[in-house]
Design a protein around this motif. Structure first.
Motif, short mmCIF file in Angstrom:
data_model
loop_
_atom_site.label_atom_id
_atom_site.label_comp_id
_atom_site.label_asym_id
_atom_site.label_seq_id
_atom_site.Cartn_x
_atom_site.Cartn_y
_atom_site.Cartn_z
N ASN A 287 0.66 -1.35 0.18
CA ASN A 287 -0.17 -0.44 -0.20
C ASN A 287 0.89 1.57 -0.58
OD1 ASN A 287 -2.70 -1.29 0.49
ND2 ASN A 287 -2.71 -1.44 2.35
N ASN A 288 2.41 1.61 0.38
CA ASN A 288 2.92 2.27 0.76
C ASN A 288 3.60 2.40 -1.02
OD1 ASN A 288 2.26 2.80 2.86
ND2 ASN A 288 4.22 1.82 3.30
N LEU A 289 4.01 1.65 -1.73
CA LEU A 289 4.05 2.17 -3.53
C LEU A 289 3.41 2.23 -4.17
CD1 LEU A 289 6.56 -1.27 -3.02
CD2 LEU A 289 6.99 0.88 -2.75
N SER A 290 3.36 2.90 -5.32
CA SER A 290 2.04 3.08 -6.57
C SER A 290 2.45 1.76 -7.28
CB SER A 290 2.77 3.44 -7.16
OG SER A 290 4.22 3.70 -8.12
N GLY A 291 1.61 1.89 -8.17
CA GLY A 291 1.41 0.16 -9.30
C GLY A 291 2.61 0.33 -9.78
N GLY A 292 3.63 1.50 -10.48
CA GLY A 292 4.69 1.28 -11.16
C GLY A 292 5.58 0.79 -10.04
N GLN A 293 5.60 1.28 -9.36
CA GLN A 293 6.78 0.66 -8.08
C GLN A 293 6.46 -1.12 -7.70
OE1 GLN A 293 6.54 3.76 -4.89
NE2 GLN A 293 8.03 4.78 -6.11
N ILE A 294 5.63 -1.23 -7.75
CA ILE A 294 5.51 -2.70 -7.91
C ILE A 294 5.86 -3.28 -8.33
CG2 ILE A 294 3.19 -4.34 -7.39
CD1 ILE A 294 1.78 -2.72 -4.86
N GLN A 295 5.46 -3.64 -9.65
CA GLN A 295 5.48 -3.65 -11.44
C GLN A 295 7.39 -3.47 -10.97
OE1 GLN A 295 3.43 -5.62 -11.41
NE2 GLN A 295 3.86 -5.75 -14.14
N ARG A 296 8.16 -2.42 -10.07
CA ARG A 296 9.38 -2.89 -10.25
C ARG A 296 10.01 -3.50 -9.00
NH1 ARG A 296 11.29 1.37 -14.13
NH2 ARG A 296 9.72 3.02 -14.75
N VAL A 297 9.21 -3.60 -8.36
CA VAL A 297 10.11 -4.39 -7.38
C VAL A 297 9.72 -6.62 -7.26
CG1 VAL A 297 9.31 -5.41 -4.45
CG2 VAL A 297 8.73 -3.03 -5.23
N GLU A 298 8.54 -6.40 -8.84
CA GLU A 298 8.89 -8.08 -9.21
C GLU A 298 10.21 -7.96 -9.66
OE1 GLU A 298 6.17 -11.14 -9.91
OE2 GLU A 298 7.05 -10.44 -7.61
N ILE A 299 9.48 -7.13 -10.87
CA ILE A 299 11.38 -7.38 -11.94
C ILE A 299 12.48 -7.00 -11.10
CG2 ILE A 299 12.64 -5.87 -13.70
CD1 ILE A 299 9.75 -4.47 -14.36
N ALA A 300 13.08 -6.15 -10.21
CA ALA A 300 14.35 -6.17 -9.45
C ALA A 300 14.47 -8.13 -8.79
CB ALA A 300 14.16 -5.69 -7.94
#
Length: 531
Positions: free
Chosen positions: A452-465
């Motif tokens: 919840n503290n991340l944006s949708g794009g940031q969540i996708q980038r965490v998954e990519i990381a």
């Protein structure tokens, strides 16, 4: 028996301390006999009486000190067994990979607590009560074998009651387990669906649904608890009648006939209470254990489950090939697709396009080895890995449309708890486009529940990381950007497809022409003879 999952040294220490605690009963009974015989002897031997009273008090203080160690050891065993059961069940549930979490959540939060209170604790109490019974019985036999036999015969009555009620309790506990699982899911649904409930003004309906499940669960719990209470009441009533009133009447007759001294009779009554009471308690503890049978049977599967080491070595990647693959569902026997042929080279980027419902996610699961095709084969490095999760999955990382975020730090969500080199971690985050987030908040930034503290794009980038940090040669992307706006979708694709070290297989049903141009191959799956 659940206690076998505790350390043997702990159980041995507990048994020793339980034996000392049981001796407390014999000590008090014997001192009571001596003091009453002194008092009824007709001699005014006050000093001797007071001396024995002081000795009794001193002995009680020593027993009290021992009992502190007894309780501490008991709690340590309960904790040790609980941790073993929780770890085994959690490992088993995770390995089963069930999409339905209600049963597992209910089991981990409620059923295991029942095993703790009604099985582990009960079995420890059985050890103590058994020692108390054996010690009191042996001491009673030594002092009056006739009265002891009377008391032993009398214990058959509560034993009969226990045999009758145990089956009923087991049946009631199964019903409670089922109702509790439904209740847990309904509460989870209510909390997760709160926004929809408020939007469509149906909060009352959602609450009513969960409260109805709560009522069914509480009714089942009441019935189980009430059955246990009734069984205990019947056992105690039978014990009072057959194990106390009748034997005491016989003892009184023997005393009037001069065959039993008053001190011995009182001691026998006290001992009888302390070996009949353990028997009654034992029957109740057995009923408690019976109430956990369904839960324990499930836990046994987890405890006997051997987790396979699935870290298959991947030292190189020469390419992957799907040859003439078809898939038919197990239950409905419906053919999803057929004649699928795909080749991918190291570092190559492939886009698989098909409309929603074609079976794109199913195809990815075939690649991972989760499913087995009805026809065809899948090869990696020229070796067949068809339907072999152990060999196949270590070649892949995976980016979902809705990645799962743990309610933990950014660091944990990227590493998933693995110990990794800090430089490697920062490089993976850099390649995934997380530099701004890390510079602003740091790697120990809490992402919140569901990210919840991340944006949708940031969540996708965490998954990519996560994917990049794993160092696996093939990245599978399942509708990875379909929920993002065009600008974010383009940014994510630039990140995904800009890494020359990783081959990418993405499935999508809609994507912009600019993004399509970034792929080496585009395969339109619905033209490959769909069912």
């Amino acid at each position: 028996m659940s206690l076998k999952y505790a350390r043997k040294s702990q159980v041995a220490l507990f048994s020793f301390l339980a034996a000392i605690k049981a001796c407390n009963v014999l000590f008090v009974a014997y001192m009571l006999k001596v003091m009453l015989n002194i008092a009824s002897s007709g001699k005014a031997d006050y000093g001797r009486l007071v001396g024995f009273a002081a000795l009794t008090a001193g002995g009680q203080l020593l027993f009290m000190a021992s009992n502190f160690f007894y309780e501490t050891t008991k709690m340590n065993i309960i904790r040790s067994v609980n941790m073993t059961l929780k770890e085994a069940n959690l490992r088993y549930l995770i390995d089963q990979n069930s999409l339905d979490t209600k049963d597992g959540l209910s089991f981990m939060t409620n059923d295991l607590k029942q095993i703790e209170t009604n099985r582990v604790t009960a079995q420890l109490d059985i050890i103590y009560q058994s020692l108390t019974f054996v010690g009191s019985l042996a001491f009673a036999l030594y002092n009056s074998w006739e009265m002891t036999l009377v008391f032993i015969v009398a214990t058959l009555a509560p034993a009969g009651v226990q045999m009758i009620t145990s089956k009923i309790i087991t049946k009631k506990s199964k019903i409670w387990t089922q109702k509790n699982a439904v209740y847990t899911q309904y509460v989870s649904d209510s909390l997760n669906g709160a926004q929809s409930a408020r939007l469509y003004n149906v909060r009352t309906n959602i609450v009513k649904r969960a409260v109805g499940a709560a009522g069914d669960m509480e009714t089942a719990l009441r019935n189980m608890t009430l059955t246990q209470a009734w069984a205990l009441e019947l056992i105690y009533s039978a014990a009072e009648l057959f194990c106390f009133i009748i034997p005491c009447t016989i003892g009184g007759i023997m005393m009037m006939q001069g065959r039993l001294a008053v001190g011995t009779l009182v001691m026998m009554v006290d001992l009888a209470i302390n070996f009949i009471s353990p028997v009654v308690t034992l029957f109740n503890e057995f009923n408690q254990v019976k109430s956990t049978v369904p839960m324990w049977q499930r836990t046994q599967r987890a405890l006997n489950y051997v987790q396979k080491d699935d870290d298959y070595p991947v030292d190189h990647f020469d390419g992957m090939e799907i040859r003439d693959v078809a898939y038919v569902t197990k239950h409905s026997k419906r053919q999803i697709f057929e004649h699928v042929n795909i080749k991918i080279k190291p570092g190559e980027k492939i886009l698989l396009m098909a409309p929603s419902g074609w079976g794109k996610t199913t195809l990815l699961r075939l690649m991972l080895g989760i499913y087995t095709p009805s026809h065809g084969e899948i090869l990696i490095n020229g070796e067949e890995v068809t339907g072999d999760w152990y060999k196949a999955h270590n070649f892949y990382s995976y980016v979902n449309q809705k990645p799962f975020m743990f309610d933990d730090t950014l660091r944990f969500n990227v590493t998933l708890g693995r110990q990794v080199d800090e430089e490697q971690l920062l490089m993976a985050c850099h390649e995934a486009g997380l530099d701004d987030l890390i510079q602003e908040n740091g790697l120990d930034y809490p992402v919140g529940e569901n990210g919840n503290n991340l944006s949708g794009g940031q969540i996708q980038r965490v998954e990519i990381a996560r994917a990049l940090l794993s160092g696996r040669p093939i990245l599978l992307a399942d509708e990875a950007t379909s929920a993002l706006d065009p600008r974010l979708s383009l940014e994510i694709h630039e990140t995904l497809l800009g890494n020359p070290k990783v081959a990418v297989i993405e499935v999508a049903h809609k994507i912009s022409d600019v993004e399509k141009a970034m792929f080496d191959q585009i395969i339109v799956l619905d033209k490959v003879k769909p069912a």
